[in-house]
Design a protein around this motif. Sequence first.
Motif, mmCIF file in Angstrom:
data_model
loop_
_atom_site.group_PDB
_atom_site.id
_atom_site.type_symbol
_atom_site.label_atom_id
_atom_site.label_comp_id
_atom_site.label_asym_id
_atom_site.label_seq_id
_atom_site.Cartn_x
_atom_site.Cartn_y
_atom_site.Cartn_z
ATOM 1 N N THR A 1 -7.858 15.290 -0.031
ATOM 2 C CA THR A 1 -8.292 14.006 -0.584
ATOM 3 C C THR A 1 -7.109 13.056 -0.526
ATOM 4 O O THR A 1 -5.991 13.407 -0.913
ATOM 5 C CB THR A 1 -8.783 14.173 -2.039
ATOM 6 N N LEU A 2 -7.387 11.890 -0.016
ATOM 7 C CA LEU A 2 -6.338 10.887 0.150
ATOM 8 C C LEU A 2 -6.388 9.964 -1.065
ATOM 9 O O LEU A 2 -7.438 9.411 -1.375
ATOM 10 C CB LEU A 2 -6.652 10.108 1.435
ATOM 11 N N LEU A 3 -5.256 9.846 -1.758
ATOM 12 C CA LEU A 3 -5.170 8.872 -2.848
ATOM 13 C C LEU A 3 -4.384 7.683 -2.345
ATOM 14 O O LEU A 3 -3.314 7.832 -1.741
ATOM 15 C CB LEU A 3 -4.470 9.469 -4.064
ATOM 16 N N VAL A 4 -4.931 6.489 -2.591
ATOM 17 C CA VAL A 4 -4.329 5.262 -2.066
ATOM 18 C C VAL A 4 -4.224 4.262 -3.209
ATOM 19 O O VAL A 4 -5.167 4.118 -3.989
ATOM 20 C CB VAL A 4 -5.239 4.633 -0.982
ATOM 21 N N VAL A 5 -3.089 3.574 -3.307
ATOM 22 C CA VAL A 5 -3.016 2.445 -4.252
ATOM 23 C C VAL A 5 -2.587 1.208 -3.481
ATOM 24 O O VAL A 5 -1.813 1.286 -2.529
ATOM 25 C CB VAL A 5 -2.036 2.709 -5.429
ATOM 26 N N ALA B 1 -7.284 0.833 -6.122
ATOM 27 C CA ALA B 1 -6.958 2.243 -5.843
ATOM 28 C C ALA B 1 -8.181 2.922 -5.228
ATOM 29 O O ALA B 1 -9.314 2.467 -5.420
ATOM 30 C CB ALA B 1 -6.548 2.952 -7.130
ATOM 31 N N TYR B 2 -7.925 3.996 -4.487
ATOM 32 C CA TYR B 2 -9.007 4.743 -3.842
ATOM 33 C C TYR B 2 -8.735 6.233 -3.942
ATOM 34 O O TYR B 2 -7.589 6.649 -3.917
ATOM 35 C CB TYR B 2 -9.082 4.472 -2.327
ATOM 36 N N ILE C 1 0.827 -1.216 0.000
ATOM 37 C CA ILE C 1 0.000 0.000 0.000
ATOM 38 C C ILE C 1 0.860 1.265 0.000
ATOM 39 O O ILE C 1 1.902 1.310 0.672
ATOM 40 C CB ILE C 1 -0.967 -0.030 1.216
ATOM 41 N N TYR C 2 0.480 2.238 -0.814
ATOM 42 C CA TYR C 2 1.074 3.584 -0.789
ATOM 43 C C TYR C 2 -0.040 4.612 -0.784
ATOM 44 O O TYR C 2 -1.093 4.380 -1.390
ATOM 45 C CB TYR C 2 1.965 3.823 -2.017
ATOM 46 N N TRP C 3 0.184 5.738 -0.111
ATOM 47 C CA TRP C 3 -0.852 6.766 -0.087
ATOM 48 C C TRP C 3 -0.244 8.155 0.083
ATOM 49 O O TRP C 3 0.872 8.297 0.589
ATOM 50 C CB TRP C 3 -1.883 6.485 1.010
ATOM 51 N N ARG D 1 0.157 17.936 -4.138
ATOM 52 C CA ARG D 1 0.391 16.921 -3.093
ATOM 53 C C ARG D 1 0.762 17.623 -1.798
ATOM 54 O O ARG D 1 1.616 18.503 -1.788
ATOM 55 C CB ARG D 1 1.488 15.950 -3.541
ATOM 56 N N ASP D 2 0.111 17.222 -0.708
ATOM 57 C CA ASP D 2 0.256 17.928 0.575
ATOM 58 C C ASP D 2 1.022 17.103 1.608
ATOM 59 O O ASP D 2 1.107 17.470 2.765
ATOM 60 C CB ASP D 2 -1.161 18.228 1.114
ATOM 61 N N SER D 3 1.533 15.937 1.183
ATOM 62 C CA SER D 3 2.247 15.077 2.141
ATOM 63 C C SER D 3 3.276 14.274 1.375
ATOM 64 O O SER D 3 3.180 14.157 0.155
ATOM 65 C CB SER D 3 1.263 14.095 2.810
ATOM 66 N N PRO D 4 4.240 13.693 2.082
ATOM 67 C CA PRO D 4 5.098 12.736 1.383
ATOM 68 C C PRO D 4 4.273 11.527 0.974
ATOM 69 O O PRO D 4 3.164 11.331 1.493
ATOM 70 C CB PRO D 4 6.132 12.330 2.437
ATOM 71 N N LEU D 5 4.798 10.749 0.049
ATOM 72 C CA LEU D 5 4.144 9.493 -0.306
ATOM 73 C C LEU D 5 4.520 8.481 0.776
ATOM 74 O O LEU D 5 5.700 8.230 1.012
ATOM 75 C CB LEU D 5 4.645 9.037 -1.675
ATOM 76 N N LEU D 6 3.499 7.967 1.455
ATOM 77 C CA LEU D 6 3.742 7.023 2.551
ATOM 78 C C LEU D 6 3.427 5.614 2.075
ATOM 79 O O LEU D 6 2.596 5.437 1.171
ATOM 80 C CB LEU D 6 2.859 7.371 3.751
ATOM 81 N N GLY D 7 4.028 4.624 2.690
ATOM 82 C CA GLY D 7 3.730 3.274 2.234
ATOM 83 C C GLY D 7 4.053 2.223 3.264
ATOM 84 O O GLY D 7 4.742 2.486 4.260
ATOM 85 N N GLN D 8 3.495 1.054 3.044
ATOM 86 C CA GLN D 8 3.782 -0.101 3.894
ATOM 87 C C GLN D 8 3.763 -1.344 2.998
ATOM 88 O O GLN D 8 2.786 -1.578 2.290
ATOM 89 C CB GLN D 8 2.720 -0.214 4.999
ATOM 90 N N VAL D 9 4.870 -2.083 3.042
ATOM 91 C CA VAL D 9 4.998 -3.208 2.116
ATOM 92 C C VAL D 9 4.348 -4.472 2.663
ATOM 93 O O VAL D 9 3.762 -5.251 1.924
ATOM 94 C CB VAL D 9 6.488 -3.440 1.792
ATOM 95 N N SER D 10 4.407 -4.651 3.961
ATOM 96 C CA SER D 10 3.853 -5.884 4.534
ATOM 97 C C SER D 10 2.662 -5.538 5.436
ATOM 98 O O SER D 10 2.817 -4.844 6.436
ATOM 99 C CB SER D 10 4.944 -6.585 5.353
#
Length: 437
Positions: free
Chosen positions: A229-233, A219-220, A193-195, A269-278
């Motif tokens: 608005t939060l974009l999530v993949v 995706a969301y 997941i990344y958002w 974009r208002d934030s860094p791209l955050l993510g979690q692999v597991s």
Amino acid sequence: VNSGGPHERCYDVVIAGASLAGCTAAILLARRGASVALVERRPQLDAYKVACTHFIQASATPTIRRLGLDRAIEAAGGVRNSFELWTRWGWIRPPYGRVHGPQPPYGYSIRRQTLDPLLRRLAVETPGVEAMLGRSVIGLEHGHDWARVRVRASSGREQELRARLAVGADGRDSAVARLARLPARRTVNGRFIYWAYYRRLALPGGTRARFWHLDPDVAYALPNDGGLTLLVVMPALTRLPEFKADRVEAFERLVGGLAEHPPLEDAERDSPLLGQVSVPNARRQPVSPGVALVGDAALACDPLPGVGCGWAMQSAEWLANSVGPSLRGESELERGLAAYAARHRAETAHDFGLIRLLSCAKPPRLSWRLLLAAAAHDEELAARLMAHWQRRVRLVDYLTPGTFARSAAVLGHAGLVRDRRSPRAGNASLVRDSTFP
Ligand SMILES: Cc1cc2nc3c(=O)[nH]c(=O)nc-3n(C[C@H](O)[C@H](O)[C@H](O)COP(=O)(O)OP(=O)(O)OC[C@H]3O[C@@H](n4cnc5c(N)ncnc54)[C@H](O)[C@@H]3O)c2cc1C
């Protein structure tokens, strides 16, 4: 109540973790007359969980109202959420207005940095709750109707808390679960997941969220408080090398390729791209003598269906309802704990089975494809699917013979009556040709 010495205090309940599950449990148990110690590792009142996309399903709204949190959420700009779902058979759009009237059932979208401090403040201000921030649970002994919880402050000072019940609300890597020997059964998630948060990202449905079920990627676009608005993949793990090479470019490429994609070019974009692999699925037996687990400590799911926040608050309420009478001396505590375990299983077990299956990121089973394709063609089926997705309707009550019969009839009808060259017939013909082998 606190008859112990300076290093030993007595309560009805000691709760480890002051996030969604722990604060909800503390408020609802204290309102039932219990004395509660709420122990939280992080010292700040306004600490919050960063790794969360905070789409709170409508199933949690009754609990949120009972907490008295709904007004605070709305005053803080929380969005009453609803959504539409893109599938390769078309958009699934429940007829919100016609089926439910002007006020369809809704959950909330609100950033955890806004929500967590609101709820924690409510908990620490509830009479009967003693907040112990900046302290970690490090030891536990327990048995029928008793628990001894060892806590350590950041200064290194240790203290023993005695209670009739210890509650683990300390998240997916729960120390309470480990100390009570309640191991997790884990299954791998086939997606990562990344958002990121965006400003000035207008969606066609206003504050209505959009989900894209790309199969296997997901995706969301989730409108939230603060005009963000939060974009999530959530791509399949096979795409991880692409994201490792350049995650911003891979993220924007995936979003740009979505049907009716959100207009990134006009947004900021208002934030860094955050993510979690597991993000594995993990489930534990939620009780042991003198111990109960709530929230992620009992059941931590794939974020894809967005059920974790709702179930965290709801499971805390199931616990408070089940053990409240026992803590007042009206029945044995073990009976209350058994009732909680049964309720937890009844509310989550089947749904969790499907969540686990879908998190493999393998092509969905025929039955699931049938339901999605039919819901894209039929408003009544769309409404039923959404009611389940919002967890207002359990899986067992959604997957009825009636739902399957109507889905088969809808698809049969679409396949029979539509011209294969029209856009919708294109969807139906997929059903005849290759999608439903
Ligand atoms: C990437 C991602 C995206 C998500 N998106 C969504 C979503 O869109 N919608 C949704 O509904 N859910 C989502 N979830 C799930 C959701 O975040 C969790 O289900 C929810 O936060 C669980 O709440 P909790 O109170 O059980 O646990 P947590 O929020 O994890 O809180 C646990 C608390 O316990 C404290 N703690 C830990 N150990 C100790 C200790 N030893 N002593 C004292 N305190 C301790 C921690 O500091 C923390 O405050 C997502 C999860 C992830 C990972």
